[in-house]
Design a protein around this motif. Structure first.
Motif, PDB file in Angstrom:
ATOM      1  N   ASN A 117      14.610   0.723   5.996  1.00 20.36           N
ATOM      2  CA  ASN A 117      13.651   1.721   5.542  1.00 20.36           C
ATOM      3  C   ASN A 117      12.316   1.079   5.212  1.00 20.36           C
ATOM      4  O   ASN A 117      11.252   1.640   5.497  1.00 20.36           O
ATOM      5  CB  ASN A 117      14.185   2.447   4.300  1.00 20.36           C
ATOM      6  CG  ASN A 117      15.287   3.434   4.645  1.00 20.36           C
ATOM      7  OD1 ASN A 117      15.443   3.817   5.800  1.00 20.36           O
ATOM      8  ND2 ASN A 117      16.064   3.812   3.644  1.00 20.36           N
ATOM      9  N   ARG A 140       9.166   1.816   7.740  1.00 15.26           N
ATOM     10  CA  ARG A 140       8.043   2.586   7.205  1.00 15.26           C
ATOM     11  C   ARG A 140       6.724   1.901   7.500  1.00 15.26           C
ATOM     12  O   ARG A 140       5.745   2.536   7.904  1.00 15.26           O
ATOM     13  CB  ARG A 140       8.206   2.764   5.690  1.00 15.26           C
ATOM     14  CG  ARG A 140       7.192   3.704   5.070  1.00 15.26           C
ATOM     15  CD  ARG A 140       7.087   3.507   3.582  1.00 15.26           C
ATOM     16  NE  ARG A 140       6.345   2.293   3.268  1.00 15.26           N
ATOM     17  CZ  ARG A 140       6.065   1.893   2.029  1.00 15.26           C
ATOM     18  NH1 ARG A 140       6.507   2.583   1.011  1.00 15.26           N
ATOM     19  NH2 ARG A 140       5.378   0.784   1.811  1.00 15.26           N
ATOM     20  N   ARG A 189      13.078   8.389  10.846  1.00 17.22           N
ATOM     21  CA  ARG A 189      12.781   8.807   9.477  1.00 17.22           C
ATOM     22  C   ARG A 189      13.341  10.201   9.211  1.00 17.22           C
ATOM     23  O   ARG A 189      13.952  10.469   8.173  1.00 17.22           O
ATOM     24  CB  ARG A 189      11.259   8.788   9.266  1.00 17.22           C
ATOM     25  CG  ARG A 189      10.743   9.643   8.144  1.00 17.22           C
ATOM     26  CD  ARG A 189      11.005   9.046   6.800  1.00 17.22           C
ATOM     27  NE  ARG A 189      10.451   9.881   5.743  1.00 17.22           N
ATOM     28  CZ  ARG A 189      10.696   9.714   4.455  1.00 17.22           C
ATOM     29  NH1 ARG A 189      11.481   8.742   4.058  1.00 17.22           N
ATOM     30  NH2 ARG A 189      10.152  10.498   3.561  1.00 17.22           N
ATOM     31  N   GLU A 235       5.096  18.705   4.702  1.00 17.41           N
ATOM     32  CA  GLU A 235       5.987  17.834   5.454  1.00 17.41           C
ATOM     33  C   GLU A 235       6.576  18.571   6.652  1.00 17.41           C
ATOM     34  O   GLU A 235       6.724  17.998   7.730  1.00 17.41           O
ATOM     35  CB  GLU A 235       7.105  17.308   4.543  1.00 17.41           C
ATOM     36  CG  GLU A 235       6.626  16.331   3.481  1.00 17.41           C
ATOM     37  CD  GLU A 235       7.780  15.692   2.734  1.00 17.41           C
ATOM     38  OE1 GLU A 235       8.821  15.397   3.379  1.00 17.41           O
ATOM     39  OE2 GLU A 235       7.671  15.496   1.512  1.00 17.41           O
ATOM     40  N   THR A 272      -0.639   9.443   2.486  1.00 18.39           N
ATOM     41  CA  THR A 272      -0.341   8.025   2.292  1.00 18.39           C
ATOM     42  C   THR A 272      -1.201   7.434   1.190  1.00 18.39           C
ATOM     43  O   THR A 272      -0.727   6.673   0.350  1.00 18.39           O
ATOM     44  CB  THR A 272      -0.570   7.249   3.599  1.00 18.39           C
ATOM     45  OG1 THR A 272       0.354   7.697   4.585  1.00 18.39           O
ATOM     46  CG2 THR A 272      -0.371   5.753   3.381  1.00 18.39           C
ATOM     47  N   CYS A 328       4.178  11.132  -3.146  1.00 12.76           N
ATOM     48  CA  CYS A 328       4.066  10.532  -1.809  1.00 12.76           C
ATOM     49  C   CYS A 328       5.072  11.115  -0.832  1.00 12.76           C
ATOM     50  O   CYS A 328       5.129  10.685   0.323  1.00 12.76           O
ATOM     51  CB  CYS A 328       4.229   9.013  -1.886  1.00 12.76           C
ATOM     52  SG  CYS A 328       5.916   8.467  -2.253  1.00 12.76           S
ATOM     53  N   ARG A 330       8.234   8.203   0.034  1.00 12.68           N
ATOM     54  CA  ARG A 330       7.959   7.010   0.833  1.00 12.68           C
ATOM     55  C   ARG A 330       7.789   5.745  -0.006  1.00 12.68           C
ATOM     56  O   ARG A 330       7.275   4.745   0.471  1.00 12.68           O
ATOM     57  CB  ARG A 330       6.701   7.240   1.672  1.00 12.68           C
ATOM     58  CG  ARG A 330       6.878   8.318   2.735  1.00 12.68           C
ATOM     59  CD  ARG A 330       5.550   8.664   3.388  1.00 12.68           C
ATOM     60  NE  ARG A 330       5.715   9.571   4.509  1.00 12.68           N
ATOM     61  CZ  ARG A 330       5.848  10.883   4.404  1.00 12.68           C
ATOM     62  NH1 ARG A 330       5.856  11.441   3.199  1.00 12.68           N
ATOM     63  NH2 ARG A 330       5.985  11.641   5.464  1.00 12.68           N
ATOM     64  N   ARG A 352       5.673   5.073  -2.259  1.00 13.79           N
ATOM     65  CA  ARG A 352       4.277   4.691  -2.440  1.00 13.79           C
ATOM     66  C   ARG A 352       3.760   5.106  -3.812  1.00 13.79           C
ATOM     67  O   ARG A 352       2.651   4.763  -4.187  1.00 13.79           O
ATOM     68  CB  ARG A 352       3.406   5.328  -1.353  1.00 13.79           C
ATOM     69  CG  ARG A 352       3.709   4.831   0.053  1.00 13.79           C
ATOM     70  CD  ARG A 352       2.644   5.279   1.029  1.00 13.79           C
ATOM     71  NE  ARG A 352       2.937   4.812   2.372  1.00 13.79           N
ATOM     72  CZ  ARG A 352       3.347   5.587   3.376  1.00 13.79           C
ATOM     73  NH1 ARG A 352       3.527   6.871   3.159  1.00 13.79           N
ATOM     74  NH2 ARG A 352       3.592   5.100   4.565  1.00 13.79           N
ATOM     75  N   ASN A 408       9.958  -2.563  -1.203  1.00 11.58           N
ATOM     76  CA  ASN A 408       8.890  -1.633  -1.596  1.00 11.58           C
ATOM     77  C   ASN A 408       9.159  -1.014  -2.958  1.00 11.58           C
ATOM     78  O   ASN A 408       8.250  -0.888  -3.781  1.00 11.58           O
ATOM     79  CB  ASN A 408       8.750  -0.531  -0.541  1.00 11.58           C
ATOM     80  CG  ASN A 408       8.196  -1.054   0.765  1.00 11.58           C
ATOM     81  OD1 ASN A 408       7.201  -1.771   0.776  1.00 11.58           O
ATOM     82  ND2 ASN A 408       8.841  -0.723   1.866  1.00 11.58           N
ATOM     83  N   CYS A 417      13.696   8.611  -4.560  1.00 19.31           N
ATOM     84  CA  CYS A 417      13.602   8.701  -3.104  1.00 19.31           C
ATOM     85  C   CYS A 417      14.230   7.502  -2.408  1.00 19.31           C
ATOM     86  O   CYS A 417      14.374   7.514  -1.173  1.00 19.31           O
ATOM     87  CB  CYS A 417      12.138   8.830  -2.680  1.00 19.31           C
ATOM     88  SG  CYS A 417      11.118   7.381  -3.061  1.00 19.31           S
ATOM     89  N   GLN A 418      14.611   6.471  -3.167  1.00 21.04           N
ATOM     90  CA  GLN A 418      15.083   5.241  -2.540  1.00 21.04           C
ATOM     91  C   GLN A 418      16.565   4.950  -2.787  1.00 21.04           C
ATOM     92  O   GLN A 418      17.097   3.987  -2.245  1.00 21.04           O
ATOM     93  CB  GLN A 418      14.251   4.058  -3.049  1.00 21.04           C
ATOM     94  CG  GLN A 418      12.781   4.142  -2.706  1.00 21.04           C
ATOM     95  CD  GLN A 418      12.540   4.168  -1.219  1.00 21.04           C
ATOM     96  OE1 GLN A 418      12.930   3.264  -0.488  1.00 21.04           O
ATOM     97  NE2 GLN A 418      11.891   5.231  -0.737  1.00 21.04           N
TER      98      GLN A 418
END
Length: 595
Positions: free
Chosen positions: A25, A29, A94, A107, A174, A296, A299, A301, A322, A340-341
């Motif tokens: 991932n 990304r 993704r 999205e 982003t 984000c 993602r 971010r 990340n 999200c991760q």
């Protein structure tokens, strides 16, 4: 897998290093983003080439030579065609990793655009680059425009808008979580509107010009027509095959997941949910409509979707690169993770740390954070009435409120006249900001000028209410410029309120408090005075201790209304420098001979 040093908060019992999926991932990304940037750069140069058509086809041809010089070189071709293959493949990967398709509308729009673009782009690529390479077909603007205008003008214009919209959405979401983006948001929006608009105008102007050219008709052989149809057919079959494989993969995955059995995820304040393994925690929020923040879009971010893992942390893999980088940046505590991760495979209990309210949420149940939230360079003014307690004790309630209404009316006029805005009123004081639409230098000058008008207004009120006031009105003003966070807070009881917070506000408040002991009506930080680029006669320089700072801050005190500014350095008009030491309180004052 080898461990990742300093990869973020340690999780008891977690495996050393990130899982393979998290590693994929992370780099996928980055590859997807880099390839998207290459395609957006090509589209921008291509559309700007179209825009030059406003000046005629010869201008377009001249720019095309420069553009082709890079994109048809070995490096340019590798970058372009590599990105053209890599970006859609990794974008599909993704999407394939999603375990729910409940998501914000933007999205959905970006995914829909990503699917629609190849259907139009394949024809365009085959008709220009492929046919030009195979049959030495003329790819110059005057030739291509004659083929496109007017029969294919609508489809090509639609392709341009689809590509540009898809790219702009990707770039905006982003970078919007980054503080520096606030400075570039307006120019970015302007470019996002002007580039496609000028490109369409240039395309139309040049298309009409090409149609009027006295050139022999361009004839296509049967072999060229068959080649075009064959390449388009196979390219679209490959694309639909890729999409079909994706759909089949998702279907098989869902069947297998449901056969594995469910796990229990407990959300503090939102009950218990049974889900099959494989969903990210953020996808579970969306699937069940649990209010959450996700700036984000999942993602890694931003950190708006972070949660505190109360139970089950030992069963989660450690953060990927990340996620770990972001958790270090915000100094996250132990067992704080990005929703999200993480993909829980065992029972889990979590608490949402930055929940969004459900009211006004879209179909996904998520509320994007307020787009007005930003870190911005501002000049902050804090003003306070002196001896207000004594004044309120000697005035009747109605008289006191009448006086306060008149006072705030005068203060607001003085502030608004110089481009400022009152952010807060608290009894006998107020806070105002300058620089919402101005440079730091102009904001600093405006704040000092407004402070002078406020002092004049107080003097006028003293003359007007001379017989009614037991003691004259006095006001202290502190001014400091720097970065501040602007946004809004909102709840059911107080509604929505715009606020400005940060160190700059805190320092301005301390400067206002210092006006009492320094016997100055206005205290301005030295850096704010320097930002004006001017000097003020009759000011006094001090050094005062600031809470939270190790070194004292140099400030300037105005004993009254600031005199007319003259060009020069503020240090030239600071005949003496006083050091205000702080040892538990701000009462000690020591002279500091600076020569």
């Amino acid at each position: 897998m080898s461990s990742i040093p300093n990869s973020g908060p340690s999780l008891p019992g977690g495996r050393a290093g990130a899982s393979g999926l998290e590693q994929v991932n992370s780099w996928s990304r980055d590859v997807r983003f880099a390839s998207g940037c290459v395609l957006m750069l090509f589209a921008t140069t291509h559309f700007l080439n179209h825009a030059v058509g406003i000046f005629g086809i010869p201008a377009m041809e001249a720019m095309q030579l420069w553009r082709h010089g890079f994109w048809e070189s070995k490096i340019g071709s590798v970058l372009l065609y590599g990105a053209l293959i890599v970006h859609p493949v990794f974008a599909l990967l993704r999407v394939a990793q999603r375990r729910t398709f409940r998501m914000p509308m933007r999205e959905v729009l970006q995914i829909a655009l990503g699917v629609a673009i190849p259907l139009l782009l394949i024809d365009h690529i085959v008709a220009t680059r492929v046919q030009g390479t195979l049959f030495m077909q003329d790819e110059s603007y005057h030739a291509v425009l004659r083929r496109l205008w007017p029969n294919l003008a609508l489809s090509q214009s639609l392709l341009l808008l689809l590509v540009w919209t898809h790219g702009v959405i990707g770039l905006h979401f982003t970078f919007r979580s980054r503080d520096s983006y606030a400075r570039w948001r307006d120019p970015f929006l302007l470019a996002a509107i002007l580039v496609p608009l000028l490109a369409l105008i240039g395309f139309a102007v040049a298309g009409r010009e090409a149609r009027l050219m006295a050139l022999p008709p361009e004839l296509s052989t049967a072999q060229q027509v068959d080649s075009f149809n064959l390449h388009v057919t196979w390219a679209k079959r490959a694309f639909f095959g890729l999409v079909g494989a994706f759909v089949l993969f998702v279907a098989i995955r869902e069947v297998r997941a449901r056969a594995v059995g469910a796990i229990t995820v407990r959300f503090v304040g939102h009950g218990v949910r049974k889900v099959v393994p494989g969903f990210t925690l953020l996808e579970i929020f969306r699937r069940f409509g649990i209010p959450h923040a996700a700036l984000c879009g999942g993602r890694a971010r931003c950190a708006t979707c972070r949660v505190l893992v109360l139970d089950g942390a030992a069963d989660l893999p450690p953060p990927g690169p990340n996620e770990a980088r972001l958790l270090r940046r915000i100094s996250a505590g132990e067992n704080v993770r990005l929703a999200c991760q993480i993909r829980p495979k065992h029972d889990l209990q979590v608490q949402i740390l930055l929940a969004a309210r459900q009211r006004g949420a879209g179909p996904s149940g998520a509320l994007d954070p307020d787009s007005g939230i930003a870190r911005k360079g501002l000049t902050v003014m804090v003003a306070d009435l002196r001896a207000f307690t004594a004044l309120s004790e000697r005035q009747l309630p109605r008289e006191l409120l009448t006086l306060l209404n008149r006072f705030y009316d005068e203060m607001s006029q003085a502030i608004a006249a110089h481009g400022g805005r009152i952010e807060a009123i608290y009894g006998d004081g107020l806070m105002a900001v300058f620089g919402l639409d101005a440079t730091p230098g102009r904001a600093a000058s405006a704040a000092i000028a407004a402070a002078g008008d406020m002092l004049r207004a107080v003097e006028a009120l003293n003359r007007e209410y001379a017989t009614a006031l037991p003691l004259p009105l006095r006001i202290g003003i502190g001014i400091h410029g720097g970065q501040a966070i602007m946004g809004a807070v909102e709840n059911e009881s107080m509604g929505r309120r715009e606020i400005t917070v940060g160190e700059t506000v805190m320092i301005a408040s301390q400067l206002e408090a210092a006006t009492r002991r320094l016997l100055s009506d206005i205290i301005v930080s030295a850096e704010t005075v320097a930002a004006t680029g001017r000097s003020f006669p009759g000011i006094t320089s001090y050094k005062i201790a600031i809470k939270g700072r190790d070194k004292p801050m140099q400030v300037y005190g105005f004993g009254g209304v600031p005199e007319k500014v003259v060009p020069g350095k503020p240090e030239e008009n600071a005949p003496r420098l006083k050091q205000v030491a702080k040892a538990g309180s701000d009462k000690t004052e020591a002279d500091d001979n600076t020569g």
